[in-house]
Design an enzyme around this catalytic site. Structure first.
Site, PDB file in Angstrom:
ATOM      1  N   CYS A  32       0.842  -1.192   0.000  1.00 10.66           N
ATOM      2  CA  CYS A  32       0.000   0.000   0.000  1.00 10.66           C
ATOM      3  C   CYS A  32       0.878   1.242   0.000  1.00 10.66           C
ATOM      4  CB  CYS A  32      -0.873   0.014   1.241  1.00 10.66           C
ATOM      5  SG  CYS A  32      -1.881  -1.455   1.361  1.00 10.66           S
ATOM      6  N   HIS A  58      -3.073 -11.855   4.708  1.00 16.14           N
ATOM      7  CA  HIS A  58      -3.246 -10.772   5.686  1.00 16.14           C
ATOM      8  C   HIS A  58      -4.560 -10.807   6.451  1.00 16.14           C
ATOM      9  CE1 HIS A  58      -0.134  -8.818   2.929  1.00 16.14           C
ATOM     10  NE2 HIS A  58       0.462  -9.001   4.090  1.00 16.14           N
ATOM     11  N   ASP A  96       3.441  -9.746   8.946  1.00 17.14           N
ATOM     12  CA  ASP A  96       4.151  -9.664   7.666  1.00 17.14           C
ATOM     13  C   ASP A  96       5.141  -8.500   7.681  1.00 17.14           C
ATOM     14  OD1 ASP A  96       4.787 -10.275   5.052  1.00 17.14           O
ATOM     15  OD2 ASP A  96       3.119  -9.148   4.193  1.00 17.14           O
TER      16      ASP A  96
END
Ligand code: ADP
Ligand code: SF4
Length: 688
Positions: A30, A172, A265
């Site tokens: 992102c 995720h 992560d």
């Protein structure tokens, strides 16, 4: 040029119908730019293609209005109208010689749908996990069929937008496909629920659908969380994570494997070292003949070589290392290894995305400004003619300003009163878990030491006289800030006179003298700052064997670290260290042995034993020199001084990222001819 040892990193890798130019792979991440700032997004990715990455991916890309992450600002491909924005990115990525990948996503019960107002979808009836007081509804078989069509439609649009690699995304804990895989989310009793094979069905179908739809010209990548670090409640790399690979290993063209959720992560340097995912992902290569990409905050080319040689990964995945240094591959290729600007693992980038604004990076101030301000991570504009600059303060702001000005051709002197460079960065890098922050100093010092036009002076406390007689045309103060000792902050908007006591310490005291200056006995941390410093002070105090209490007006420890994905780790660490956490309290009184605290709701008070109180509230800019210099403003013109300014924590205290940004912004203002609409009003105030 390149050291032969690194040749292996520049071998091409076949991914379905496409061949990469090397093994450097920017995995989906992102940016906070997303669909609302498509030009900024495209330029950010385009710069990385220029920097040598073989593959550049989008962030998660919503495929349908039932997957509406607003107010988050991710990529969007709901209809044909969204194609041109994404095309901006594929064009720039291709121009830079890289392959373009798109991470298609349906976010299932992670989509609050606050803009589209559609009912969120999930394998089973369940609450949406953030942002909206609404439940997702269980999909029936017709919904599943429709969802498969949406995914196919999105894949076809992605192909038209020019993407080379199309992702099917189950990671995720954020996507419908992962929700179907997981027993804790999937309570169905039909052919899509229950047994492992049933829960896998939709994932398998969507991979097949995507291949059928666009597999002739696009590679199909799968992003899979192989472990969720939550034991039997989640996927495990030695259990169903492995079973998925056993079942589908040869189906897609590429496996992109990682840990779930996002906080696992993207772990910060405070909690994990480079390569922290290896134990979980190294089994994958043995389960497939298809190329495998994985991440682990890799910045060391030697580690990258080892990963490929050991048969752990085929492609070196990077999100944060590619943000901190978009030119990392080019630097390895051209023998500029020492010039790699290594990610420090602070997750300030993540805070931008989590706040729905273009991300920023502590190490790379051009991030998010590649389009808006035209800043480049590796190319600094040249000054029309060299002018002389005196910088006072060798912290992140002063070093960034000095380095950038000298790269642009100006003559720079930096004076630092301490006997080491780095300012707050050097002090804080000595705290538990923050050593990598020293990279902010080291990379800049490496450049400054090599620059013929930069003079560096340690142990040089500058006075107003020194400044005014320096003969520099431009003067900038980067003199930093000090932690306040009077309690003033977000909660107490006033000075607390009762803290005027020798047993009250600030983080600066502790960083300078340790806890030695405090009497033996219990320590209370009062944290009204809400970021990392309070909890780091608590760790230090606990390590000294003292009884530690952590008092805060907030409900949780370090609430701002929700944005850096660290909050639960920090609170867990303090609990494990035996720190007594007292939320929702302010300070009422202190007599040197007893601290009175008050409930922020009821006002009820209680007393805590305290032989020392460490207050972490707010910081005060060091304006001593500024005030003395500005008092002699009338002399500037006669002395040939064209501008006087101040930047960084000495101007307005903030993150290290803010200080680096301020230093860069200051330098750019003296390098670029282009009128800058975003120019800070107080830069070059004297010359105007
Ligand atoms: P920033 O984050 O804005 O760079 P820092 O606090 O990290 O701020 O760095 C400021 C630096 O300025 C410190 O290393 C401090 O020692 C130095 N400094 C402050 N006042 C003077 C001065 N009068 N002369 C020289 N150096 C100074
Ligand atoms: Fe790395 Fe911090 Fe930059 Fe993110 S903000 S890329 S973690 S240095």
């Amino acid at each position: 040029m390149r050291d032969q040892h690194y040749d292996i990193l520049f071998e091409p890798v076949q991914i379905g119908p496409h061949r990469t130019r090397n093994r450097f792979y920017q995995v989906p991440h992102c940016t906070g730019m997303g669909y609302r700032y498509p030009n900024a997004e495209a330029r950010h990715r385009g710069v990385k293609a220029e920097g040598g990455w073989g593959v550049i991916s989008t962030q998660e890309t919503e495929i349908h209005p039932t997957s509406d992450l607003s107010p988050a600002n991710e990529a969007r491909l709901w209809s044909d109208e969204d194609i041109p924005a994404l095309q901006l990115m594929t064009e720039q990525v291709h121009e830079g010689g890289a392959l373009a990948a798109i991470q298609l996503a349906h976010n299932g019960h992670h989509s609050p749908n606050m803009y589209s107002r559609m009912a969120p979808l999930a394998p089973s009836d369940t609450p949406v996990d953030w942002g909206n007081q609404v439940q997702a509804r269980a999909m029936d078989l017709a919904d599943i069929k429709t969802f498969r069509k949406w995914h196919v439609d999105a894949a076809k649009r992605a192909k038209r937008a020019g993407f080379d690699i199309v992702y099917v995304y189950a990671g995720h804990d954020m996507t419908l496909l992962q929700h179907f895989l997981l027993q804790r989310h999937n309570k169905r009793t039909d052919e899509y629920g229950g047994t492992f094979e049933n829960r896998l069905r939709l994932f398998r179908e969507v991979i097949d659908d995507t291949k059928d739809a666009v597999g002739d010209s696009c590679a199909i990548a799968v992003r899979l969380a192989v472990d969720e670090l939550m034991g039997p409640m989640g996927l495990r790399h030695d259990h169903e994570g492995r079973d998925i690979l056993a079942a589908l290993g040869e189906v897609p063209d590429l496996w992109d494997v990682n840990l779930s959720n996002w906080s696992n992560d993207s772990q910060t340097a405070r909690f994990a070292n480079e390569g922290y995912q290896e134990d979980y992902t190294k089994f994958v290569k043995a389960m497939t003949s298809k190329p495998v990409v994985g991440v682990g905050r890799y910045t060391s080319p030697d580690t990258m070589v080892r990963l490929v040689k050991e048969g752990h990964l085929d492609l070196i995945g990077a999100a944060r290392p590619s943000i901190a240094d978009p030119f990392l591959p080019t630097k390895i290729e051209t023998g500029r290894i020492d010039d790699i600007r290594e990610c420090i693992g602070c997750n300030i980038c993540v805070t931008g995305d989590n706040s729905n604004v273009p991300m920023r990076c502590t190490q790379n101030p051009s991030v998010g400004e590649e389009f808006r301000r035209g800043w480049h991570p590796d190319i600094i504009p040249s000054a029309k003619s060299a002018e002389s600059f005196l910088i006072i303060g060798g912290g992140p702001a002063g070093l960034e300003a000095g380095m950038t000005l000298s790269k642009g051709g100006h003559d720079v002197s930096i004076a630092e009163k301490d006997n080491r460079w780095g300012g707050r960065v050097s002090r804080e890098a000595a705290l538990p878990g923050l050593a990598s922050w020293g990279r902010v100093r080291d990379w800049r010092m490496m450049h400054l030491k090599q620059a013929a036009n930069a003079q560096l002076y340690l142990e040089s406390t500058m006075t107003a006289d020194d400044v005014l007689t320096s003969e520099a045309k431009h003067i900038v103060l980067a003199t930093g800030a000090e932690w306040r000792r009077d309690g003033f902050g977000k909660h107490h908007r006033m000075r607390l006179d009762f803290l005027d006591h020798h047993a009250v310490l600030t983080p600066d005291d502790v960083m300078t003298h340790g806890l030695d200056s405090a009497a033996d006995g219990p320590v209370v941390i009062f944290d009204d700052d809400g970021y990392y410093m309070g909890s780091v002070m608590a760790e230090l105090a606990a390590a000294s064997g003292r009884q530690v209490s952590f008092v805060m007006p907030n409900a949780v420890v370090a609430p701002w670290t929700d944005l850096t994905l660290e909050q639960s780790r920090i609170q867990t660490r303090l609990i494990e260290l035996g720190v007594h956490i007292i939320p929702l309290h302010g300070l009422e009184d202190f007599d040197g042995t007893a601290l009175t605290i008050g409930c922020t709701y009821s006002g009820r008070t209680q007393k805590l034993d305290a032989s020392a109180v460490i207050t972490v509230t707010s910081r005060k800019p060091d304006t001593t020199l500024w005030d003395a210099v500005m008092a002699r403003k009338d002399e500037f013109a006669d002395l040939g001084i064209a501008s006087v300014d101040r930047i960084g924590d000495g101007h307005n205290p903030g993150l290290i990222a803010h200080a680096v940004y301020a230093g860069h912004e200051y330098a750019q203002a003296y390098l670029s001819d282009a009128p800058d609409l975003f120019h800070r009003t107080d830069i070059a105030k004297i010359s105007q």
